[in-house]
Design an enzyme around this catalytic site. Structure first.
Site, PDB file in Angstrom:
ATOM      1  N   LYS A 140      50.276  40.954  28.418  1.00 37.69           N
ATOM      2  CA  LYS A 140      49.583  42.009  27.663  1.00 37.69           C
ATOM      3  C   LYS A 140      49.969  42.043  26.190  1.00 37.69           C
ATOM      4  CE  LYS A 140      47.985  45.100  31.203  1.00 37.69           C
ATOM      5  NZ  LYS A 140      48.590  44.660  32.476  1.00 37.69           N
ATOM      6  N   GLU A 200      45.085  53.369  26.166  1.00 35.31           N
ATOM      7  CA  GLU A 200      45.042  53.977  27.488  1.00 35.31           C
ATOM      8  C   GLU A 200      46.020  53.198  28.349  1.00 35.31           C
ATOM      9  OE1 GLU A 200      43.146  51.534  26.562  1.00 35.31           O
ATOM     10  OE2 GLU A 200      43.483  50.157  28.255  1.00 35.31           O
ATOM     11  N   SER A 230      51.147  36.037  35.560  1.00 32.47           N
ATOM     12  CA  SER A 230      50.838  36.963  34.464  1.00 32.47           C
ATOM     13  C   SER A 230      52.015  37.832  34.051  1.00 32.47           C
ATOM     14  CB  SER A 230      49.647  37.834  34.846  1.00 32.47           C
ATOM     15  OG  SER A 230      49.872  38.473  36.096  1.00 32.47           O
TER      16      SER A 230
HETATM   17  C1  LIG Z   1      47.826  44.462  33.635  1.00 32.82           C
HETATM   18  C2  LIG Z   1      48.255  43.304  34.407  1.00 32.82           C
HETATM   19  C3  LIG Z   1      47.329  42.466  35.075  1.00 32.82           C
HETATM   20  C4  LIG Z   1      45.865  42.745  35.148  1.00 32.82           C
HETATM   21  O1  LIG Z   1      45.198  42.760  33.933  1.00 32.82           O
HETATM   22  P1  LIG Z   1      44.184  41.625  33.471  1.00 32.82           P
HETATM   23  O2  LIG Z   1      43.520  42.228  32.290  1.00 32.82           O
HETATM   24  O3  LIG Z   1      43.239  41.374  34.600  1.00 32.82           O
HETATM   25  O4  LIG Z   1      44.975  40.423  33.136  1.00 32.82           O
HETATM   26  C5  LIG Z   1      47.810  41.341  35.735  1.00 32.82           C
HETATM   27  N1  LIG Z   1      49.124  41.039  35.742  1.00 32.82           N
HETATM   28  C6  LIG Z   1      50.043  41.812  35.119  1.00 32.82           C
HETATM   29  C7  LIG Z   1      51.474  41.407  35.179  1.00 32.82           C
HETATM   30  C8  LIG Z   1      49.642  42.964  34.423  1.00 32.82           C
HETATM   31  O5  LIG Z   1      50.565  43.719  33.808  1.00 32.82           O
END
Ligand SMILES: *Cc1c(COP(=O)(O)O)cnc(C)c1O
Length: 421
Positions: free
Chosen positions: A111, A133, A404
């Site tokens: 993020k 948000e 992610s």
């Molecule tokens: C917020 C989040 C997501 C989901 O958000 P996307 O916009 O779909 O990438 C996925 N993995 C993690 C670790 C997150 O914090």
């Protein structure tokens, strides 16, 4: 040179690449095929138009890229590693698995790539105050982080129910100097927080920049978020070239709103010819199962409609009201999905599957035990697809998975679910 040569020059590789990017969208109205657009009250339009101009202006300025790149390197910690996970590959029956380690970024997820980019645009626009948000609090923490970095005022809108569930992230945002604004409308969750943040932005647009957290919302946000997250896919392609690795058979990422997935996929669509392109697979949260009403699988079970200023696949009732999404993972329980994913799905350029809470927990445990990496429960949804891909692609196949985020934030949840007991 005769006329025909001139024509040939004009349709050379550069022009073809331009056409392809134009096809991938968005068009000048913000549409990816039929999805996207700006479905907002007239009062919001001037703010979106100002944002779009500022974004294009920044992207055309080498000084902007220099500042962004240097902070991505020295502050965020990029490039993140592309790690070859051999024990995981053996356990799931694949020839090779590469993990793109977004969990190693500062603040522990992808993020920050987007928050940093958007905050630097705010800085160029002379706006000293940013708002955001947040649902689970991850985007709120990343925004509060870049606000502190750049010396900006920061307010984060968060539903009262989420404030109660995510007290650790609320406290982190406060430590970072941000104000957490409780939103008590509706169910007091992410959906209500987005609505409140959009409303507030319009009232204070002269000094305030809205940092949106995923590849959703009205144009130009899905484009902006994609461009700042493309660093993920670009680094994967660059690194595979450096080490002379073969093109993977498949590339997998989890999909909440879709930002880490589109950042992973888009460079493959933009830069790799269709014949040589891997299968691109987005993984949604099935929650308790797509045959139940406790799910977050907007593409599998949703239908096109309007939410938060965009036209895309949504979980909605017969009257078009968004349904409450459910997943064990707070980052995947959004009732919509980014419009570019809706387009890629319909165009057959990417495939979307869903994974249940239970399958994600198994994959979470497997990554811990085989590689010594504790993933975010969102990322575990992408990892859960590996055994299915092994069955489909065979034991020699190579798959890249975007991890992610890291799992520190999810320890209580997996403990409650009984892992490691
Ligand atoms: C917020 C989040 C997501 C989901 O958000 P996307 O916009 O779909 O990438 C996925 N993995 C993690 C670790 C997150 O914090």
């Amino acid at each position: 040179m005769n006329d025909r040569d001139d024509v040939t020059d004009a349709v050379g590789p550069a022009a073809e690449a331009g056409d392809l990017i134009a096809e991938l969208g968005p068009d000048s109205e913000g549409f990816f095929g039929e999805y996207g657009g700006t479905f907002v009250p007239e009062t919001v339009m001037p703010a979106l138009e100002e944002l779009e101009r500022a974004f294009h202006d920044a992207m055309a300025d080498p000084a902007f890229h220099e500042r962004l790149d240097s902070l991505l390197r020295d502050y965020v910690g990029r490039p993140t590693p592309l790690y070859r996970a051999d024990r995981l590959a053996a356990a799931v029956g694949l020839g090779c698995v590469w993990l793109k380690r977004e969990d190693l970024n500062h603040t522990g997820a992808h993020k920050i790539n987007n928050c940093l980019g958007q905050a630097l645009i705010a800085e160029r626009m002379g706006k000293r105050r940013i708002i955001a948000e947040t649902g689970a609090g991850q985007h709120g923490v990343a925004t509060a982080t870049v606000a502190a970095l750049l010396g900006m005022e920061c307010a984060v809108f968060m539903g009262v129910e989420d404030i109660r569930r995510q007290s650790l992230n609320v406290y982190k945002m406060q430590l970072l100097g941000a104000q957490v604004v409780p939103v008590s409308d509706g169910a007091g969750t992410l959906h209500d927080a987005v609505t409140a943040a959009l409303r507030h932005w319009v009232e204070r647009v002269d000094d305030t920049f809205y940092v949106l957290g995923s590849a959703v919302g009205p144009h130009p946000y899905p484009l902006i978020v994609r461009e700042f997250q493309c660093v993920i896919g670009e680094e994967i392609i660059d690194r595979m070239g450096e080490i002379d690795a073969c093109m993977p058979d498949a590339v997998v990422a989890c999909v909440g709103g879709g930002s880490n997935a589109i950042g992973t996929f888009h460079p493959f669509l933009r830069d790799i010819d269709p014949e040589g392109r891997p299968l691109l697979v987005g993984v949604e949260a099935a929650g308790l199962g797509i045959d139940t009403d406790k799910t977050g699988a907007s593409i599998a079970l949703g239908s096109p409609g309007v939410l938060h200023g965009m036209f895309s696949y949504l979980l909605q009732d017969d009257a078009g009201n968004p349904l409450e999404a459910y997943s064990i993972s707070a980052g995947l329980d959004y009732p919509g999905v980014g419009p570019e994913h809706a387009f890629l799905h319909d165009a057959g350029l990417a495939r979307y599957e869903s994974v249940t809470d239970a399958e994600a927990l198994v994959a979470f445990d497997l990554l811990c035990k085989t590689e010594g990496i504790i993933p975010a429960i969102e990322s575990a949804h992408a990892l859960a697809l590996l055994p299915r891909l092994a069955a489909e692609l065979g034991p020699k196949a190579t798959v890249v998975v975007t991890v992610s985020g890291r799992g520190d934030k999810d320890i209580d949840i997996v403990r409650e679910a009984g892992l490691g007991a």
